[in-house]
Design a protein around this motif. Structure first.
Motif, PDB file in Angstrom:
ATOM      1  N   ASN A   7       0.850  -1.186   0.000  1.00  0.00           N
ATOM      2  CA  ASN A   7       0.000   0.000   0.000  1.00  0.00           C
ATOM      3  C   ASN A   7       0.888   1.239   0.000  1.00  0.00           C
ATOM      4  OD1 ASN A   7      -1.908   1.979   0.280  1.00  0.00           O
ATOM      5  ND2 ASN A   7      -2.888   1.087   2.076  1.00  0.00           N
ATOM      6  N   GLU A   8       0.991   1.879  -1.159  1.00  0.00           N
ATOM      7  CA  GLU A   8       1.819   3.067  -1.319  1.00  0.00           C
ATOM      8  C   GLU A   8       0.989   4.345  -1.234  1.00  0.00           C
ATOM      9  OE1 GLU A   8       3.824   2.398  -5.046  1.00  0.00           O
ATOM     10  OE2 GLU A   8       4.561   0.443  -4.391  1.00  0.00           O
ATOM     11  N   THR A   9      -0.203   4.237  -0.633  1.00  0.00           N
ATOM     12  CA  THR A   9      -1.113   5.375  -0.527  1.00  0.00           C
ATOM     13  C   THR A   9      -1.414   5.661   0.942  1.00  0.00           C
ATOM     14  OG1 THR A   9      -3.191   4.134  -0.489  1.00  0.00           O
ATOM     15  CG2 THR A   9      -2.220   4.578  -2.661  1.00  0.00           C
ATOM     16  N   GLU A  10      -2.196   6.723   1.163  1.00  0.00           N
ATOM     17  CA  GLU A  10      -2.672   7.066   2.506  1.00  0.00           C
ATOM     18  C   GLU A  10      -3.962   6.317   2.837  1.00  0.00           C
ATOM     19  OE1 GLU A  10      -1.011   9.190   4.618  1.00  0.00           O
ATOM     20  OE2 GLU A  10       0.554   9.166   3.074  1.00  0.00           O
ATOM     21  N   PHE A  11      -4.518   5.611   1.839  1.00  0.00           N
ATOM     22  CA  PHE A  11      -5.780   4.910   2.025  1.00  0.00           C
ATOM     23  C   PHE A  11      -5.604   3.779   3.031  1.00  0.00           C
ATOM     24  CE2 PHE A  11      -8.988   1.730   0.903  1.00  0.00           C
ATOM     25  CZ  PHE A  11     -10.131   2.499   0.935  1.00  0.00           C
ATOM     26  N   VAL A  12      -6.481   3.748   4.026  1.00  0.00           N
ATOM     27  CA  VAL A  12      -6.440   2.693   5.044  1.00  0.00           C
ATOM     28  C   VAL A  12      -7.453   1.625   4.646  1.00  0.00           C
ATOM     29  CG1 VAL A  12      -6.802   2.145   7.480  1.00  0.00           C
ATOM     30  CG2 VAL A  12      -5.793   4.355   6.816  1.00  0.00           C
ATOM     31  N   LEU A  13      -6.979   0.380   4.538  1.00  0.00           N
ATOM     32  CA  LEU A  13      -7.868  -0.705   4.154  1.00  0.00           C
ATOM     33  C   LEU A  13      -7.563  -1.947   4.968  1.00  0.00           C
ATOM     34  CD1 LEU A  13      -6.852  -2.656   1.029  1.00  0.00           C
ATOM     35  CD2 LEU A  13      -5.341  -0.914   1.932  1.00  0.00           C
ATOM     36  N   ASP A  14      -8.499  -2.859   4.925  1.00  0.00           N
ATOM     37  CA  ASP A  14      -8.334  -4.146   5.580  1.00  0.00           C
ATOM     38  C   ASP A  14      -7.572  -5.058   4.614  1.00  0.00           C
ATOM     39  OD1 ASP A  14      -8.516  -6.635   6.770  1.00  0.00           O
ATOM     40  OD2 ASP A  14     -10.658  -6.472   7.217  1.00  0.00           O
ATOM     41  N   GLU A  15      -6.251  -5.079   4.768  1.00  0.00           N
ATOM     42  CA  GLU A  15      -5.414  -5.872   3.871  1.00  0.00           C
ATOM     43  C   GLU A  15      -5.751  -7.353   3.966  1.00  0.00           C
ATOM     44  OE1 GLU A  15      -1.247  -5.073   4.265  1.00  0.00           O
ATOM     45  OE2 GLU A  15      -1.508  -2.915   3.941  1.00  0.00           O
ATOM     46  N   LEU A  16      -6.132  -7.817   5.154  1.00  0.00           N
ATOM     47  CA  LEU A  16      -6.454  -9.232   5.318  1.00  0.00           C
ATOM     48  C   LEU A  16      -7.673  -9.622   4.487  1.00  0.00           C
ATOM     49  CD1 LEU A  16      -5.811  -9.750   9.136  1.00  0.00           C
ATOM     50  CD2 LEU A  16      -4.333 -10.368   7.212  1.00  0.00           C
ATOM     51  N   LEU A  41      -1.195  -0.889  -4.235  1.00  0.00           N
ATOM     52  CA  LEU A  41      -2.101   0.244  -4.229  1.00  0.00           C
ATOM     53  C   LEU A  41      -1.298   1.519  -4.423  1.00  0.00           C
ATOM     54  CD1 LEU A  41      -3.384  -2.087  -2.345  1.00  0.00           C
ATOM     55  CD2 LEU A  41      -5.022  -0.304  -1.796  1.00  0.00           C
ATOM     56  N   VAL A  42      -1.708   2.324  -5.408  1.00  0.00           N
ATOM     57  CA  VAL A  42      -0.962   3.528  -5.755  1.00  0.00           C
ATOM     58  C   VAL A  42      -1.902   4.730  -5.826  1.00  0.00           C
ATOM     59  CG1 VAL A  42       0.784   2.218  -7.041  1.00  0.00           C
ATOM     60  CG2 VAL A  42      -1.178   3.186  -8.256  1.00  0.00           C
ATOM     61  N   ASP A  43      -1.311   5.929  -5.819  1.00  0.00           N
ATOM     62  CA  ASP A  43      -2.100   7.150  -5.953  1.00  0.00           C
ATOM     63  C   ASP A  43      -2.362   7.448  -7.429  1.00  0.00           C
ATOM     64  OD1 ASP A  43       0.310   8.183  -6.928  1.00  0.00           O
ATOM     65  OD2 ASP A  43       0.710   9.362  -5.135  1.00  0.00           O
ATOM     66  N   GLU A  44      -3.161   8.472  -7.682  1.00  0.00           N
ATOM     67  CA  GLU A  44      -3.553   8.776  -9.062  1.00  0.00           C
ATOM     68  C   GLU A  44      -2.380   9.139  -9.972  1.00  0.00           C
ATOM     69  OE1 GLU A  44      -7.065  11.145  -9.700  1.00  0.00           O
ATOM     70  OE2 GLU A  44      -8.029  10.266  -7.931  1.00  0.00           O
ATOM     71  N   PRO A  45      -1.406   9.949  -9.529  1.00  0.00           N
ATOM     72  CA  PRO A  45      -0.277  10.237 -10.430  1.00  0.00           C
ATOM     73  C   PRO A  45       0.501   8.983 -10.833  1.00  0.00           C
ATOM     74  CG  PRO A  45      -0.357  11.872  -8.684  1.00  0.00           C
ATOM     75  CD  PRO A  45      -1.352  10.797  -8.325  1.00  0.00           C
ATOM     76  N   ALA A  46       0.727   8.079  -9.900  1.00  0.00           N
ATOM     77  CA  ALA A  46       1.445   6.839 -10.219  1.00  0.00           C
ATOM     78  C   ALA A  46       0.631   5.975 -11.179  1.00  0.00           C
ATOM     79  CB  ALA A  46       1.762   6.059  -8.943  1.00  0.00           C
ATOM     80  N   MET A  47      -0.689   5.896 -10.944  1.00  0.00           N
ATOM     81  CA  MET A  47      -1.542   5.098 -11.826  1.00  0.00           C
ATOM     82  C   MET A  47      -1.611   5.735 -13.214  1.00  0.00           C
ATOM     83  SD  MET A  47      -3.206   2.360 -12.298  1.00  0.00           S
ATOM     84  CE  MET A  47      -4.193   1.491 -11.111  1.00  0.00           C
ATOM     85  N   GLU A  48      -1.666   7.044 -13.280  1.00  0.00           N
ATOM     86  CA  GLU A  48      -1.696   7.715 -14.577  1.00  0.00           C
ATOM     87  C   GLU A  48      -0.425   7.421 -15.365  1.00  0.00           C
ATOM     88  OE1 GLU A  48      -2.644  11.997 -16.654  1.00  0.00           O
ATOM     89  OE2 GLU A  48      -2.252  11.959 -14.507  1.00  0.00           O
ATOM     90  N   THR A  49       0.713   7.429 -14.687  1.00  0.00           N
ATOM     91  CA  THR A  49       1.987   7.116 -15.344  1.00  0.00           C
ATOM     92  C   THR A  49       1.945   5.714 -15.942  1.00  0.00           C
ATOM     93  OG1 THR A  49       3.221   8.596 -13.888  1.00  0.00           O
ATOM     94  CG2 THR A  49       4.474   6.851 -14.979  1.00  0.00           C
ATOM     95  N   LEU A  50       1.466   4.747 -15.171  1.00  0.00           N
ATOM     96  CA  LEU A  50       1.361   3.366 -15.669  1.00  0.00           C
ATOM     97  C   LEU A  50       0.360   3.265 -16.817  1.00  0.00           C
ATOM     98  CD1 LEU A  50       1.334   1.436 -12.276  1.00  0.00           C
ATOM     99  CD2 LEU A  50       3.183   1.453 -13.982  1.00  0.00           C
ATOM    100  N   LEU A  90      -3.844  -1.273  -8.053  1.00  0.00           N
ATOM    101  CA  LEU A  90      -5.142  -0.678  -7.755  1.00  0.00           C
ATOM    102  C   LEU A  90      -4.972   0.791  -7.383  1.00  0.00           C
ATOM    103  CD1 LEU A  90      -6.208  -3.546  -5.352  1.00  0.00           C
ATOM    104  CD2 LEU A  90      -7.198  -3.166  -7.610  1.00  0.00           C
ATOM    105  N   CYS A  91      -5.933   1.612  -7.756  1.00  0.00           N
ATOM    106  CA  CYS A  91      -5.917   3.020  -7.380  1.00  0.00           C
ATOM    107  C   CYS A  91      -7.134   3.286  -6.489  1.00  0.00           C
ATOM    108  CB  CYS A  91      -5.940   3.910  -8.619  1.00  0.00           C
ATOM    109  SG  CYS A  91      -5.726   5.660  -8.241  1.00  0.00           S
ATOM    110  N   PRO A  92      -6.942   3.331  -5.165  1.00  0.00           N
ATOM    111  CA  PRO A  92      -8.068   3.496  -4.242  1.00  0.00           C
ATOM    112  C   PRO A  92      -8.898   4.762  -4.470  1.00  0.00           C
ATOM    113  CG  PRO A  92      -6.132   2.793  -3.042  1.00  0.00           C
ATOM    114  CD  PRO A  92      -5.680   3.114  -4.441  1.00  0.00           C
ATOM    115  N   SER A  93      -8.275   5.862  -4.869  1.00  0.00           N
ATOM    116  CA  SER A  93      -9.059   7.085  -5.054  1.00  0.00           C
ATOM    117  C   SER A  93      -9.998   6.968  -6.254  1.00  0.00           C
ATOM    118  CB  SER A  93      -8.145   8.310  -5.184  1.00  0.00           C
ATOM    119  OG  SER A  93      -7.260   8.152  -6.270  1.00  0.00           O
TER     120      SER A  93
END
Length: 155
Positions: A7-16, A41-50, A90-93
């Motif tokens: 998880n390379e984002t600030e989004f908090v999720l239940d990884e389990l 999990l990446v933010d929008e700029p990283a996902m846009e680059t990919l 995945l892009c959580p936002s």
């Protein structure tokens, strides 16, 4: 089965739960028990680059799949292949925006996208109408069955 979550984002999720969903889908699709999968999990700029780099499409997207050893679902009488399934990004936002539109929780959207990404890693696609129908019906069945069994002991 090895499933890593980065998880390379600030989004908090239940990884389990994300791992449980991925494991459920992989087992249901009869993927080799030693297969490896990475969920990133990446933010929008990283996902846009990919998205630009690999699909030549502008803007961020919700999910991208990067197969490694081109593993396929197991079939009766054919032993499953061992290897690295690949990466799902995945892009959580973006998932959160889609979840709001669909009227469900972001976490459920991420489970849907994880299921979708795994099916892509296993060779499913939705470029043609018949393929889309098959993939989306399978995705729906897998996700609904997982959601129905989560939270039950032993599930």
């Amino acid at each position: 089965m090895s499933i890593d979550v980065l998880n390379e984002t600030e989004f908090v999720l239940d990884e389990l739960e994300l791992v449980a969903c991925a494991r459920y889908v992989l087992e249901s699709m009869k993927v080799h028990p030693q297969a490896e999968l990475c969920l990133r999990l990446v933010d929008e700029p990283a996902m846009e680059t990919l998205h630009v780099q690999w699909m030549d499409l502008p803007g961020p997207t919700d999910v991208m799949s990067f197969p490694m050893d081109e593993l396929r679902p197991g079939r009766d009488g054919v032993p499953p292949q061992e290897g690295v399934l690949g990466d799902i990004v995945l892009c959580p936002s973006v998932a959160a925006a889609q979840a709001r539109e669909a009227g469900h929780a972001t976490e459920e959207e991420l489970l849907l996208l994880t299921t979708h990404g795994i099916l892509h890693l296993l060779g499913f696609d939705h470029a043609e109408p018949d393929d889309e129908k098959e993939m989306f019906e399978l995705q729906r069945q897998l996700l609904l069955t997982f959601l129905a069994t989560r939270g039950r002991p032993g599930a």
